[in-house]
Design a protein around this motif. Structure first.
Motif, mmCIF file in Angstrom:
data_model
loop_
_atom_site.group_PDB
_atom_site.id
_atom_site.type_symbol
_atom_site.label_atom_id
_atom_site.label_comp_id
_atom_site.label_asym_id
_atom_site.label_seq_id
_atom_site.Cartn_x
_atom_site.Cartn_y
_atom_site.Cartn_z
ATOM 1 N N ILE A 54 0.824 -1.213 0.000
ATOM 2 C CA ILE A 54 0.000 0.000 0.000
ATOM 3 C C ILE A 54 0.856 1.261 0.000
ATOM 4 C CG2 ILE A 54 -1.942 -1.091 1.195
ATOM 5 C CD1 ILE A 54 -1.038 0.421 3.739
ATOM 6 N N ALA A 55 0.202 2.356 -0.317
ATOM 7 C CA ALA A 55 0.831 3.677 -0.240
ATOM 8 C C ALA A 55 -0.154 4.612 0.437
ATOM 9 C CB ALA A 55 1.171 4.198 -1.633
ATOM 10 N N LEU A 56 0.365 5.503 1.254
ATOM 11 C CA LEU A 56 -0.452 6.570 1.828
ATOM 12 C C LEU A 56 -0.155 7.816 1.022
ATOM 13 C CD1 LEU A 56 -0.049 5.925 5.669
ATOM 14 C CD2 LEU A 56 -1.796 5.074 4.099
ATOM 15 N N ILE A 57 -1.189 8.364 0.402
ATOM 16 C CA ILE A 57 -1.031 9.539 -0.454
ATOM 17 C C ILE A 57 -1.947 10.648 0.051
ATOM 18 C CG2 ILE A 57 -0.319 8.223 -2.491
ATOM 19 C CD1 ILE A 57 -3.180 8.385 -3.529
ATOM 20 N N SER A 58 -1.579 11.877 -0.216
ATOM 21 C CA SER A 58 -2.392 13.013 0.230
ATOM 22 C C SER A 58 -3.759 12.981 -0.432
ATOM 23 C CB SER A 58 -1.688 14.329 -0.109
ATOM 24 O OG SER A 58 -0.500 14.436 0.628
ATOM 25 N N THR A 59 -4.780 13.194 0.369
ATOM 26 C CA THR A 59 -6.151 13.241 -0.125
ATOM 27 C C THR A 59 -6.336 14.496 -0.968
ATOM 28 O OG1 THR A 59 -6.874 12.140 1.901
ATOM 29 C CG2 THR A 59 -8.580 13.230 0.602
ATOM 30 N N THR A 60 -7.070 14.367 -2.049
ATOM 31 C CA THR A 60 -7.417 15.516 -2.883
ATOM 32 C C THR A 60 -8.927 15.743 -2.791
ATOM 33 O OG1 THR A 60 -7.871 14.241 -4.884
ATOM 34 C CG2 THR A 60 -5.567 14.923 -4.520
ATOM 35 N N GLU A 61 -9.364 16.882 -3.258
ATOM 36 C CA GLU A 61 -10.790 17.194 -3.243
ATOM 37 C C GLU A 61 -11.585 16.155 -4.037
ATOM 38 O OE1 GLU A 61 -13.642 21.103 -3.687
ATOM 39 O OE2 GLU A 61 -11.470 21.363 -3.790
ATOM 40 N N ALA A 62 -10.977 15.611 -5.083
ATOM 41 C CA ALA A 62 -11.645 14.596 -5.905
ATOM 42 C C ALA A 62 -11.890 13.294 -5.140
ATOM 43 C CB ALA A 62 -10.812 14.317 -7.155
ATOM 44 N N ASP A 63 -11.183 13.076 -4.033
ATOM 45 C CA ASP A 63 -11.331 11.859 -3.223
ATOM 46 C C ASP A 63 -12.474 11.950 -2.217
ATOM 47 O OD1 ASP A 63 -9.000 10.590 -4.332
ATOM 48 O OD2 ASP A 63 -7.747 11.801 -2.990
ATOM 49 N N LEU A 64 -13.040 13.136 -2.019
ATOM 50 C CA LEU A 64 -13.967 13.336 -0.904
ATOM 51 C C LEU A 64 -15.290 12.584 -1.023
ATOM 52 C CD1 LEU A 64 -13.275 17.005 0.187
ATOM 53 C CD2 LEU A 64 -12.396 14.861 1.131
ATOM 54 N N ASP A 65 -15.770 12.295 -2.232
ATOM 55 C CA ASP A 65 -16.979 11.471 -2.363
ATOM 56 C C ASP A 65 -16.697 10.066 -1.824
ATOM 57 O OD1 ASP A 65 -18.608 13.447 -3.410
ATOM 58 O OD2 ASP A 65 -18.168 12.909 -5.498
ATOM 59 N N PHE A 66 -15.532 9.517 -2.154
ATOM 60 C CA PHE A 66 -15.103 8.206 -1.646
ATOM 61 C C PHE A 66 -15.015 8.229 -0.122
ATOM 62 C CE2 PHE A 66 -11.370 5.688 -0.276
ATOM 63 C CZ PHE A 66 -11.813 4.409 -0.587
ATOM 64 N N VAL A 67 -14.381 9.259 0.425
ATOM 65 C CA VAL A 67 -14.171 9.390 1.871
ATOM 66 C C VAL A 67 -15.511 9.484 2.615
ATOM 67 C CG1 VAL A 67 -13.314 10.997 3.638
ATOM 68 C CG2 VAL A 67 -11.850 10.378 1.699
ATOM 69 N N THR A 68 -16.392 10.365 2.168
ATOM 70 C CA THR A 68 -17.661 10.542 2.878
ATOM 71 C C THR A 68 -18.557 9.309 2.727
ATOM 72 O OG1 THR A 68 -18.561 11.815 1.009
ATOM 73 C CG2 THR A 68 -17.628 13.069 2.849
ATOM 74 N N ALA A 69 -18.475 8.609 1.603
ATOM 75 C CA ALA A 69 -19.240 7.362 1.430
ATOM 76 C C ALA A 69 -18.757 6.302 2.422
ATOM 77 C CB ALA A 69 -19.127 6.858 -0.003
ATOM 78 N N LEU A 70 -17.462 6.235 2.664
ATOM 79 C CA LEU A 70 -16.929 5.278 3.647
ATOM 80 C C LEU A 70 -17.429 5.593 5.049
ATOM 81 C CD1 LEU A 70 -13.182 4.555 2.768
ATOM 82 C CD2 LEU A 70 -15.133 3.020 2.639
ATOM 83 N N GLU A 71 -17.483 6.871 5.398
ATOM 84 C CA GLU A 71 -17.925 7.261 6.741
ATOM 85 C C GLU A 71 -19.374 6.859 7.019
ATOM 86 O OE1 GLU A 71 -15.295 11.079 8.066
ATOM 87 O OE2 GLU A 71 -17.031 11.455 6.798
ATOM 88 N N ILE A 72 -20.235 6.975 6.024
ATOM 89 C CA ILE A 72 -21.651 6.685 6.246
ATOM 90 C C ILE A 72 -22.022 5.235 5.939
ATOM 91 C CG2 ILE A 72 -22.378 9.083 5.930
ATOM 92 C CD1 ILE A 72 -23.385 8.245 3.109
ATOM 93 N N HIS A 73 -21.076 4.449 5.471
ATOM 94 C CA HIS A 73 -21.345 3.036 5.185
ATOM 95 C C HIS A 73 -21.806 2.345 6.473
ATOM 96 C CE1 HIS A 73 -20.674 -1.176 4.212
ATOM 97 N NE2 HIS A 73 -20.728 -0.810 2.944
ATOM 98 N N PRO A 74 -22.811 1.461 6.389
ATOM 99 C CA PRO A 74 -23.333 0.797 7.593
ATOM 100 C C PRO A 74 -22.270 0.102 8.455
ATOM 101 C CG PRO A 74 -24.776 0.367 5.724
ATOM 102 C CD PRO A 74 -23.574 1.113 5.192
ATOM 103 N N GLN A 75 -21.197 -0.414 7.851
ATOM 104 C CA GLN A 75 -20.141 -1.061 8.626
ATOM 105 C C GLN A 75 -19.312 -0.067 9.442
ATOM 106 O OE1 GLN A 75 -17.988 -3.287 5.531
ATOM 107 N NE2 GLN A 75 -18.499 -5.127 6.700
ATOM 108 N N ASN A 76 -19.363 1.210 9.086
ATOM 109 C CA ASN A 76 -18.482 2.205 9.705
ATOM 110 C C ASN A 76 -19.203 3.253 10.533
ATOM 111 O OD1 ASN A 76 -16.370 0.951 8.231
ATOM 112 N ND2 ASN A 76 -16.849 2.221 6.453
ATOM 113 N N ARG A 77 -20.426 3.599 10.170
ATOM 114 C CA ARG A 77 -21.061 4.785 10.737
ATOM 115 C C ARG A 77 -21.316 4.715 12.236
ATOM 116 N NH1 ARG A 77 -26.178 3.771 7.399
ATOM 117 N NH2 ARG A 77 -27.381 2.457 8.806
ATOM 118 N N GLY A 78 -21.342 3.527 12.819
ATOM 119 C CA GLY A 78 -21.524 3.413 14.262
ATOM 120 C C GLY A 78 -20.246 3.593 15.049
ATOM 121 N N TYR A 79 -19.143 3.818 14.338
ATOM 122 C CA TYR A 79 -17.836 3.887 15.001
ATOM 123 C C TYR A 79 -17.052 5.167 14.734
ATOM 124 C CZ TYR A 79 -18.811 -1.091 15.457
ATOM 125 O OH TYR A 79 -19.397 -2.289 15.746
#
Length: 172
Positions: A13-38
């Protein structure tokens, strides 16, 4: 997908700086049922604030095997005078593939070898037993409990504080 220059990387893996274009991916992960309770959900504007902060770092986890985004990380306290870095958020998209463990190894290396921090700490909802197990297996020690410190889905939850110190870190 072409990968930008990594902040730090391993074979997988690589850790790369987040760009504005990544934010739909990021916010979708946060609200995903597996994640949103945590995790607390941020708006895109809050994520942009983190991305532009000199004290925080917003990173995309890039899976080199699949050539895809695999999650994200938020670090806080880059300017902490006591050299204590907070792992504010880590979310893996496709769980069960070892990417969380691999990401934690990279974050520890980045924290202790590159940033020269003394302490890496986090809080985790105390009913997130899988995450607690992964953090403990990565060397994080239990430091205490913040009782009923957050609200998820209308219910108070406890936060467990965990940390690893530089002298406890090993590259094994």
């Amino acid at each position: 997908m072409k990968m930008q220059t990594p902040v730090i990387e391993s074979e997988k893996i690589a850790l790369i700086s987040t760009t504005e274009a990544d934010l739909d991916f990021v916010t979708a992960l946060e609200i995903h049922p597996q994640n949103r309770g945590y995790v607390m959900n941020y708006s895109k504007e809050q994520h942009l604030e983190v991305m532009h902060s000199s004290d925080e770092q917003h990173l995309i986890i890039f899976d080199k095997g699949t050539n895809e985004k695999a999650g994200f990380v938020i670090l806080g306290g880059l300017n902490n005078r006591y050299r204590a870095l907070e792992l504010r958020r880590i979310i893996i998209d496709k769980k069960g593939k070892g990417l969380g463990k691999e990401t934690l190894q990279l974050i520890k290396k980045y924290c202790f070898e590159i940033l020269q921090m003394h302490r890496l700490w986090l809080d985790v909802v105390d009913d997130n037993q899988k995450a607690i197990y992964i953090y403990a297996s990565a060397g994080f020690k239990n430091e205490g409990l913040l009782r009923e410190a957050v609200i998820f889905d209308g219910a108070y939850k406890n936060l467990k504080i965990m940390a690893i110190l530089k002298d406890e870190y090993s590259t094994e």
